[in-house]
Design an enzyme around this catalytic site. Structure first.
Site, PDB file in Angstrom:
ATOM      1  N   ASN A  21       0.691  -1.207  -0.098  1.00  0.00           N
ATOM      2  CA  ASN A  21      -0.024   0.009   0.030  1.00  0.00           C
ATOM      3  C   ASN A  21       0.742   1.322  -0.200  1.00  0.00           C
ATOM      4  OD1 ASN A  21      -2.415   1.328   0.178  1.00  0.00           O
ATOM      5  ND2 ASN A  21      -2.364   1.530   2.344  1.00  0.00           N
ATOM      6  N   ALA A  22       1.981   1.075  -0.362  1.00  0.00           N
ATOM      7  CA  ALA A  22       2.886   2.215  -0.147  1.00  0.00           C
ATOM      8  C   ALA A  22       2.642   3.293  -1.353  1.00  0.00           C
ATOM      9  CB  ALA A  22       4.529   1.891  -0.573  1.00  0.00           C
ATOM     10  N   GLY A  23       2.407   4.638  -1.187  1.00  0.00           N
ATOM     11  CA  GLY A  23       2.163   5.542  -1.970  1.00  0.00           C
ATOM     12  C   GLY A  23       2.701   6.955  -1.630  1.00  0.00           C
ATOM     13  N   LEU A  29       4.759  19.187 -13.214  1.00  0.00           N
ATOM     14  CA  LEU A  29       4.544  18.975 -14.737  1.00  0.00           C
ATOM     15  C   LEU A  29       5.669  18.186 -15.529  1.00  0.00           C
ATOM     16  CD1 LEU A  29       3.091  22.520 -15.776  1.00  0.00           C
ATOM     17  CD2 LEU A  29       1.763  20.443 -15.352  1.00  0.00           C
ATOM     18  N   LEU A  30       5.540  17.349 -16.279  1.00  0.00           N
ATOM     19  CA  LEU A  30       6.375  16.788 -17.057  1.00  0.00           C
ATOM     20  C   LEU A  30       7.698  17.419 -17.211  1.00  0.00           C
ATOM     21  CD1 LEU A  30       7.446  13.972 -18.597  1.00  0.00           C
ATOM     22  CD2 LEU A  30       6.448  15.031 -20.434  1.00  0.00           C
ATOM     23  N   TYR A  86       3.871   9.335 -10.608  1.00  0.00           N
ATOM     24  CA  TYR A  86       2.623   8.729  -9.968  1.00  0.00           C
ATOM     25  C   TYR A  86       1.987   7.615 -10.742  1.00  0.00           C
ATOM     26  CZ  TYR A  86      -0.871   8.031  -6.344  1.00  0.00           C
ATOM     27  OH  TYR A  86      -1.927   7.123  -5.525  1.00  0.00           O
ATOM     28  N   LYS A  90       1.965   3.575 -10.219  1.00  0.00           N
ATOM     29  CA  LYS A  90       0.701   2.803 -10.129  1.00  0.00           C
ATOM     30  C   LYS A  90       0.216   2.239 -11.090  1.00  0.00           C
ATOM     31  CE  LYS A  90       0.136   4.328  -5.910  1.00  0.00           C
ATOM     32  NZ  LYS A  90       0.070   3.312  -4.728  1.00  0.00           N
TER      33      LYS A  90
END
Length: 180
Positions: A21-23, A29-30, A86, A90
């Protein structure tokens, strides 16, 4: 990770259910994102889950059973401006779970993903209010989700009755159609 698993197994016995569950987020911005920011988020959110799954799988293989559950995000399924690191981390959890499902399914081990939408947590409280409002509007229930809802989805995948469910993604976002 290996030391933590050794300690848990000594004190509590073999790991039967792993919830990774690590986050963390380091949103920008890129064009402004540094390599370090990208690597930090991917290492925590994706590589950390990989390391935990690898450590847990040894005992699960010996016992011929176990549950591996990754907590992703709908952002990993549909993307989000300012969250390339992120989102990538994910999204990687989905591929990780599906590969583990194929590799270890014959040994009674399932691997699944829970993908929450906007959930009211300490981490999301740091997101700017305008962004939080967009997240709430994407939820057909017009409110941020509850961590209990996510816990219930995780519990489903951990139950013995879910032995035939593997390689799946369960969105907990109050919406049947989001993104595409």
């Amino acid at each position: 990770v290996d030391a933590a698993f050794s300690q848990v197994e000594q004190e509590l016995g073999p790991v039967e259910v792993l919830v990774a569950n690590a986050g963390i987020t380091e949103d920008t911005l890129l064009m402004r994102m540094s390599d370090a920011s990208f690597e930090n988020v991917v290492d925590t959110n994706l590589a950390g889950a990989f390391r935990c799954a690898r450590a847990a799988s040894t005992g699960m293989i010996r016992r011929k059973g176990g549950r591996i559950i990754f907590v992703s995000s709908v952002v990993g399924l549909f993307g989000s401006a300012g969250q390339t690191n992120y989102s990538a981390s994910k999204a990687g959890l989905v591929g990780l779970a599906r590969s583990i499902a194929r590799e270890l399914g014959g040994r009674g081990i399932t691997a699944n993903v829970v993908a929450p939408g906007f959930i009211e947590t300490d981490m999301t409280s740091k997101i700017p209010m305008a962004t939080r409002e967009v997240g709430r509007r994407l939820n057909s229930m017009m409110q941020g989700g509850n961590p209990i809802d996510v816990g219930e989805a995780i519990a489903f995948f951990a139950e013995p009755g879910s032995a035939g469910v593997t390689g799946q993604v369960l969105r907990v976002c109050g919406q049947s159609q989001i993104g595409a």
